[in-house]
Motif scaffolding. Structure first.
Motif, PDB file in Angstrom:
ATOM      1  N   VAL A   1      40.997  39.200  41.203  1.00 29.96           N
ATOM      2  CA  VAL A   1      40.987  40.065  40.012  1.00 29.96           C
ATOM      3  C   VAL A   1      39.960  39.590  38.989  1.00 29.96           C
ATOM      4  N   GLY A   2      39.418  40.563  38.261  1.00 30.95           N
ATOM      5  CA  GLY A   2      38.495  40.280  37.164  1.00 30.95           C
ATOM      6  C   GLY A   2      39.199  40.336  35.829  1.00 30.95           C
TER       7      GLY A   2
ATOM      8  N   ARG B   1      33.540  39.316  36.355  1.00 27.52           N
ATOM      9  CA  ARG B   1      33.793  40.089  37.569  1.00 27.52           C
ATOM     10  C   ARG B   1      34.838  39.375  38.444  1.00 27.52           C
ATOM     11  N   PRO B   2      35.568  40.111  39.257  1.00 27.07           N
ATOM     12  CA  PRO B   2      36.511  39.460  40.176  1.00 27.07           C
ATOM     13  C   PRO B   2      35.766  38.517  41.124  1.00 27.07           C
ATOM     14  N   THR B   3      36.395  37.401  41.485  1.00 23.57           N
ATOM     15  CA  THR B   3      35.800  36.480  42.450  1.00 23.57           C
ATOM     16  C   THR B   3      35.394  37.259  43.692  1.00 23.57           C
TER      17      THR B   3
ATOM     18  N   GLY C   1      30.236  46.422  34.499  1.00 23.82           N
ATOM     19  CA  GLY C   1      30.356  45.881  33.148  1.00 23.82           C
ATOM     20  C   GLY C   1      31.772  45.500  32.781  1.00 23.82           C
TER      21      GLY C   1
ATOM     22  N   PHE D   1      34.832  45.733  35.123  1.00 19.72           N
ATOM     23  CA  PHE D   1      35.233  44.661  36.051  1.00 19.72           C
ATOM     24  C   PHE D   1      36.587  44.064  35.656  1.00 19.72           C
ATOM     25  N   ALA D   2      36.885  44.118  34.355  1.00 17.30           N
ATOM     26  CA  ALA D   2      38.120  43.489  33.874  1.00 17.30           C
ATOM     27  C   ALA D   2      39.362  44.212  34.383  1.00 17.30           C
ATOM     28  N   CYS D   3      39.162  45.396  34.924  1.00 17.65           N
ATOM     29  CA  CYS D   3      40.284  46.185  35.461  1.00 17.65           C
ATOM     30  C   CYS D   3      40.175  46.346  36.977  1.00 17.65           C
ATOM     31  N   MET D   4      39.295  45.567  37.606  1.00 17.84           N
ATOM     32  CA  MET D   4      39.033  45.760  39.033  1.00 17.84           C
ATOM     33  C   MET D   4      39.487  44.566  39.850  1.00 17.84           C
ATOM     34  N   ARG D   5      39.634  44.834  41.122  1.00 16.16           N
ATOM     35  CA  ARG D   5      39.871  43.772  42.086  1.00 16.16           C
ATOM     36  C   ARG D   5      38.595  43.525  42.885  1.00 16.16           C
ATOM     37  N   GLY D   6      38.518  42.378  43.495  1.00 16.21           N
ATOM     38  CA  GLY D   6      37.333  42.028  44.272  1.00 16.21           C
ATOM     39  C   GLY D   6      37.020  43.044  45.356  1.00 16.21           C
TER      40      GLY D   6
ATOM     41  N   ALA E   1      35.198  45.663  43.645  1.00 16.21           N
ATOM     42  CA  ALA E   1      33.999  45.234  42.915  1.00 16.21           C
ATOM     43  C   ALA E   1      32.873  44.803  43.841  1.00 16.21           C
ATOM     44  N   ASN E   2      33.233  44.291  45.008  1.00 19.23           N
ATOM     45  CA  ASN E   2      32.207  43.835  45.954  1.00 19.23           C
ATOM     46  C   ASN E   2      31.464  45.036  46.535  1.00 19.23           C
TER      47      ASN E   2
END
Lengths: 325, 325, 325, 325
Positions: free
Chosen positions: C176-177, C271-273, D222, D225-230, D233-234
């Motif tokens: 998670v980010g 960003r999420p890992t 941007g 990302f704080a609301c996303m999972r990897g 996001a990847n």
């Protein structure tokens, strides 16, 4: 590529971090060690008796024998440090040394043992960096050579004269200065610019004056220009096959801050080692009064021969900056 | 404070932008004009006949007579530009000039008229910037002076000798080089550092080599160190009341890259003006063959006297950087 | 003060060189270790299982417990490096990671083991540098604090929510980010300038974007400004005794690139890992075809909690630059 | 290439000096004028009524229609300056403006008329510089586009919505903020580095935060990302013929500070114009007490539409630095 040199003469280690190294440069450790050996002390009757391996440990930036392109750090451990020699110098600045200027600059917090960060020993990581720069430059056909142009007032001395001059100074409890001529060949025309921060001579001088003991830098005819007329100083152009060259090289390979394709030729003045055996006048900073000083311990009567690889290293780094490597 | 000089000899204007100027400096235009007048050509039998007012127009960074602290731009219009003199030089690089190096560097796009951006005329905005720097330094008790130390091989020439040497060169259709000694007094101990980019000598040299025609920079005893022993070169410390001073100043006010409180003293080598009346060997770049060149037009046989305020300007800017102004 | 971070995740050591450190700062190693411990992995169910002491060795720049003012180098040895986990990744760039970009940038010479120079482990020397900066700033009354402002979409999460969110992600083989809010208080008005390279927000952003995983930086109301009117966004001034203050701090303490005396407040997006347990689509660079990838080994499902001291470290270094320390 | 912008809103002129411009770039003045026109005020009901030609005069660095490679200076004269509107603001800092911060920073010496050096008018020389950068980038296949992503809280507004939102704010004597999305396409993979001062996001942010009113910069997803999972996001890699591409572009074209070949995509937050017609709370700096302020004169209720070419200009200059142009 830029570099940061760190360390003190009597601290745990000295070293260098290089940023902006191109990736894929084969790190020829034998060459690097050979360059370090050229600078190393303790090799004969002409030098200090301090003996250290100067073996660099590369902490980062090299993988499977090549540079990675990320910052490269190399450290050299200090092993032969006899701190007691220096304790009494804390309040007695040595004439010609940075002791007094450093005490003011750093408010007394500087490591005063053996010159601390001002020690000539700090030129070892510079030689490491320069050796790496040479490896890159060699791939581009650039060669750097240097020689002693003056030693103790004698121009272009032979090896025998060098030995004689240095031994005479040592016998007198004194030291001698000199000058080094250096040539960077293989740099094509068109590098540099006339403007502040970009001009070839300014770039070289910045690197060269960062070498301890360098007090003058001059290109081509240098201070000889002050005795010349334009008709002598102007280097006539001619065609050498398809190449434009000049018949003389009074300009030292640079016109208007830009390389002209001729070898970059310059000379640096090296002050005599300030550490001499004779009694000298100084002041006692803790008592605010005049004092006498006798420096004990091991000291080079002449660093000029050992400075050759150091000046070449500074020139190699300057050339890399100039060529955008 | 940093500066950018722009302009070409035969373009609309030349000028300078200064960033990082402290706010609240009274802009003494009379002083600035006087400094520009020291540099200006056309004042006598010793100089070129080009006459321009060199009147700076300040476009920004000054409000109600004082600097605002925001970037300061000053421009000097070019009015007396006779382009026809230079047209034929496009393909015939003048020996000793940057013409050839610039043609390679800029791919033939450089403004070749009158030396373009390489013209000595570009030292006028440098003098403007230096005059402003002097105004700031004077408030801090720093004074900068300079004199001709060598001209055409004659050391410390008198005004009569200067005139004689220059007129003799003009009569011969030739030019002469020289050297300038400059002293910055009033800088206290502790400015600078031994490291690359921070050391006092490196900072000064960067500014000085950005001045056209400077080919050497040396501090204190400079290249004289090559003929000295440590016992002569070391400046003995003594107490001068509460102040630590040195009896001699061979170090030129700098030890280990740090000021020691003595005057910063240095010398620069100035090459002879490359533009001479005699026929010279060159190449025709458009045809790739050897050629002869006669440079017509107006030219100084010697720029050394006019270079004094320019060297002082470079020293003033360097001192500001060193002192963090 | 500037810093160079060096090292690779699986090389001999990582570290930092700091130039321009003021002399005389007492190096509180307990504080530095405590800061490093805040960042260290392996402390609980929320983190990777890699365990390393992160004990810094100071090689230079500290003498008798205080900074000397000369370059300070600290290194942290890598001890727990299991290279075999990473060998197969050489040709299979991990989505969201720098593997592919680095392979192009460095021509395949980068150290690919464990992310090499791109590893989050490189934030340890940054925290070291930041801890030193904090020690200096504390002496000037500047304090830096931070908190998680968003995690996995939850605003201002409690410690229990943080644990719950991270464990849920781990259970899903995901990551998670989040976002971190940071405040620098105690900086007086008047630091910075509107111009490129000098403005407060530009300086901070330069340091913050150098932290891996930071993808956004916003000051004060930040992207909230896009939904505001001027009457809401303007911070009204009032007199607080003799001090000028603002009733709100939408500007985040900066107007026109210059501090206004209110706390410097900003938020960064993390960003999420990218390393997750799920199978992902990638390419095989050696064969030029699509491929599947499962990343094995130990990985954080969420670095946001550990990033707090890293963001504070970047903020501390930025504040030092802004204040000219 | 670096730039220095100078000038004050009500001084003689504003302008820019560009150093390091490549030689031989055809200076398309029509394109430059068109870019300046996009930024210019006074074009409709949505804007201030100040009308100036914004005609740049190129003083240096251009010869026969092409850049010379030497510093390029362009100035724009100020002609429509009504100073009387601003005199009373000297002691009454406008909320949301830099007036107070500047008064502290510059000790009261700043040119306070019309915002002085802080005026939005200073973005005209930035657009000039950016237009030149775009001309160079276009030759390398790089295109820069931008659009309003948020205005007064409305996402991706249509032109009709923009007009409506701005007119509503004007009617209320207020102003509105927004956000701009910008894309730089055509930059290949491998530019940038993870390290401080070299990373792509840090370089862009430095240029973007130098634009007045920018308060946030975010790349790719941007703050999303704080609301996303990897796993969201990847960006998954795939082969597009011989090219490696990603199916999504959450990273905004940058991984680990290095471009990955996808478009560089970022968003900036623009604060509402601080100059509004409503009465506001402020302080009287000369008397040290609270005060009321009504700002008279001409002011934009919304600068977001006019900021599009300014953000593109900053992006163009950042791209040039990133690509080493």
């Amino acid at each position: 590529m830029n570099y940061s040199i760190f360390g003190e003469s009597h601290g745990p280690a000295i070293g260098v971090v290089l940023e902006g190294v191109p990736a894929g440069v084969a790190v020829d450790l034998d060459f690097i060690r050979a360059e370090l050996a050229r600078r190393a002390p303790g090799k004969g009757p002409l030098s200090t008796t301090r003996k250290e391996a100067d073996e660099p440990e590369i902490l980062s930036g090299v993988f499977e024998g090549c540079t990675t392109g990320t910052p490269l750090c190399a450290v050299i451990r200090n092993t032969d440090t006899r701190s007691k020699d220096y304790a009494k110098l804390k309040d007695l600045p040595r004439p010609g040394h940075a002791d007094f200027a450093a005490a003011v600059r750093y408010g007394g917090y500087q490591d005063y043992r053996g010159g601390g960060h001002f020690s000539g020993r700090l030129t070892a990581p510079l030689v490491f960096a320069g050796a790496l720069a040479k490896l890159m430059l060699n791939q581009k056909g650039v060669e750097i050579t240097s020689s002693i142009s003056v030693l103790g007032g004698v121009a272009d001395p032979s090896p025998e004269q060098v030995e004689e001059i240095v031994l005479a100074a040592r016998q007198d409890g004194d030291s001698v200065g000199g000058a080094i001529a250096c040539t960077v060949s293989g740099v094509s025309a068109g590098f540099g610019a006339p403007d502040f921060g970009c001009n070839a001579e300014g770039i070289f001088s910045q690197y060269l004056f960062a070498v301890p003991a360098v007090k003058g830098v001059a290109f081509g005819a240098g201070f000889g220009f002050a005795c010349m007329r334009g008709s002598e100083a102007n280097d006539p152009f001619y065609m050498d096959g398809p190449a434009v060259r000049t018949r003389s090289n009074c300009a030292g390979g640079v016109n208007g801050g830009i390389t002209n394709g001729m070898p970059i030729a310059f000379e640096v003045a090296i002050r005599p080692t300030p550490s001499i055996a004779r009694e000298q006048d100084t002041v006692d900073l803790s008592r605010g009064r005049n004092a006498k000083l006798v420096i004990e311990g091991r000291h080079d009567p002449c660093i000029v021969p050992r400075a050759l690889p150091v000046i070449e290293a500074a020139a190699a780094l300057a050339t890399c900056e100039l060529m955008g490597i």
